[in-house]
Design an enzyme around this catalytic site. Sequence first.
Site, PDB file in Angstrom:
ATOM      1  N   GLU A 188       0.875  -1.152   0.029  1.00 32.74           N
ATOM      2  CA  GLU A 188       0.134  -0.008   0.163  1.00 32.74           C
ATOM      3  C   GLU A 188       0.817   1.244   0.104  1.00 32.74           C
ATOM      4  OE1 GLU A 188      -2.945  -0.903  -1.154  1.00 32.74           O
ATOM      5  OE2 GLU A 188      -4.041   0.020   0.532  1.00 32.74           O
ATOM      6  N   THR A 242      -5.878   7.492  -6.052  1.00 35.94           N
ATOM      7  CA  THR A 242      -5.877   8.026  -4.517  1.00 35.94           C
ATOM      8  C   THR A 242      -4.883   8.873  -4.470  1.00 35.94           C
ATOM      9  OG1 THR A 242      -6.330   5.413  -4.007  1.00 35.94           O
ATOM     10  CG2 THR A 242      -5.318   6.976  -2.362  1.00 35.94           C
TER      11      THR A 242
HETATM   12  N1  HSE Z   1      -8.087   6.352   3.552  1.00 34.13           N
HETATM   13  C1  HSE Z   1      -7.494   6.393   2.230  1.00 34.13           C
HETATM   14  C2  HSE Z   1      -7.983   7.571   1.594  1.00 34.13           C
HETATM   15  C3  HSE Z   1      -8.226   5.193   1.305  1.00 34.13           C
HETATM   16  O1  HSE Z   1      -9.044   7.834   1.658  1.00 34.13           O
HETATM   17  O2  HSE Z   1      -6.969   8.373   0.854  1.00 34.13           O
HETATM   18  C4  HSE Z   1      -7.696   5.023  -0.077  1.00 34.13           C
HETATM   19  O3  HSE Z   1      -8.247   4.049  -0.646  1.00 34.13           O
END
Ligand code: HSE
Length: 375
Positions: A188, A242
Amino acid sequence: MAAAAAAAATQPSFLFTRRARPSLVSLRVRTVNPAKAAAADPAPAFKSVTAFAPATVANLGPGFDFLGCAVADASLSLGDTVTATIDLSLPPATVSIASVTSPSRPHLADRLSKDPLRNCAGVAAIAALRALGVRSHAVSIHLTKGLPLGSGLGSSAASAAAAAKAVDALFGSRLHRDDLVLAGLESEKAVSGFHADNIAPAILGGFVLVRSYDPFHLIPLSSPPGLHLHFVLVTPDFEAPTSKMRAALPKQVAIQQHVRNSSQAAGLVAAVLQGDAGVIGSAMSSDGIVEPTRAPLIPGMAAVKAAALEAGALGCTISGAGPTAVAVIEEEGKGEEVGRRMVEAFWSAGKLKATATVAQLDRLGARVISTSSFE
Ligand code: HSE
């Protein structure tokens, strides 16, 4: 002999340590004690293991980067599958990606690297091998993507979780659940950022609170069996990487926003533990920090949320970094209608085609679905 002992003594494992800058947490290599290292290099328990890991909904509204849950449908199409096989043709302690397929989206497989260092499953498999202390065997990986990329459904985490689980099972399931999450978190970190709110529920299943990284502390939130929560996941034809969605985040928040979001997140945690679907839904809908900055980047999202609530959903927000919208309902029978209204809103307000899936809480997380033994 001495050289072997020295090599064993420096076998790396992982420790979370805080850097000088307090907001950053990083993985550092530490040396394990020689007795533990000597016990490592496990023999394979199987020739081949196939593991499945579910999709995940991260953030759940006010739980940005620290709350998430696993979701799956009955046919296990909402998730990724990895087969890990002992490969005698490879150099010891290495991983190779033998194939990447995506039966429902054939074009997607071409977009994923077969370089194990650039593939979520590859990075997690290497980290799992290292955590296991495997030195004498190598593993080849077959990745089957069930999830789309950049959808907000934890696609990278599902690949990483399935790979870590399959590799661990291949060597006799020796890793603690936290080690599996840490192996996935390496992946990740390389792909979407250092946050465990997808990978932790992808491994553990259910709802998970990521309390801290130093020390590493995950709190699984077990909801009463009587809680029947269904998730209407509506994914538009739109990619929300993201990295881009994180770049849009506010750099500072006002104290009132902090108080409001904290109380909603705490309410959400309490509601999960108590099995209160209504409060889960309304708390999920109440993020006043992240959702307002991201929703305008996803065409139609505000109208989709309004449509879900009008159609009777208990709550609605962006799933992870988006663009998927997630609504929660108690009665599965309402799912089709809520999904239809959300799909219509994506089209009418955002000119985006979208598809709806009704899923339920996946309480199992990453699991082995088949094994094959040596002859
Ligand atoms: N917490 C992360 C975000 C999850 O919202 O950027 C991304 O999958």
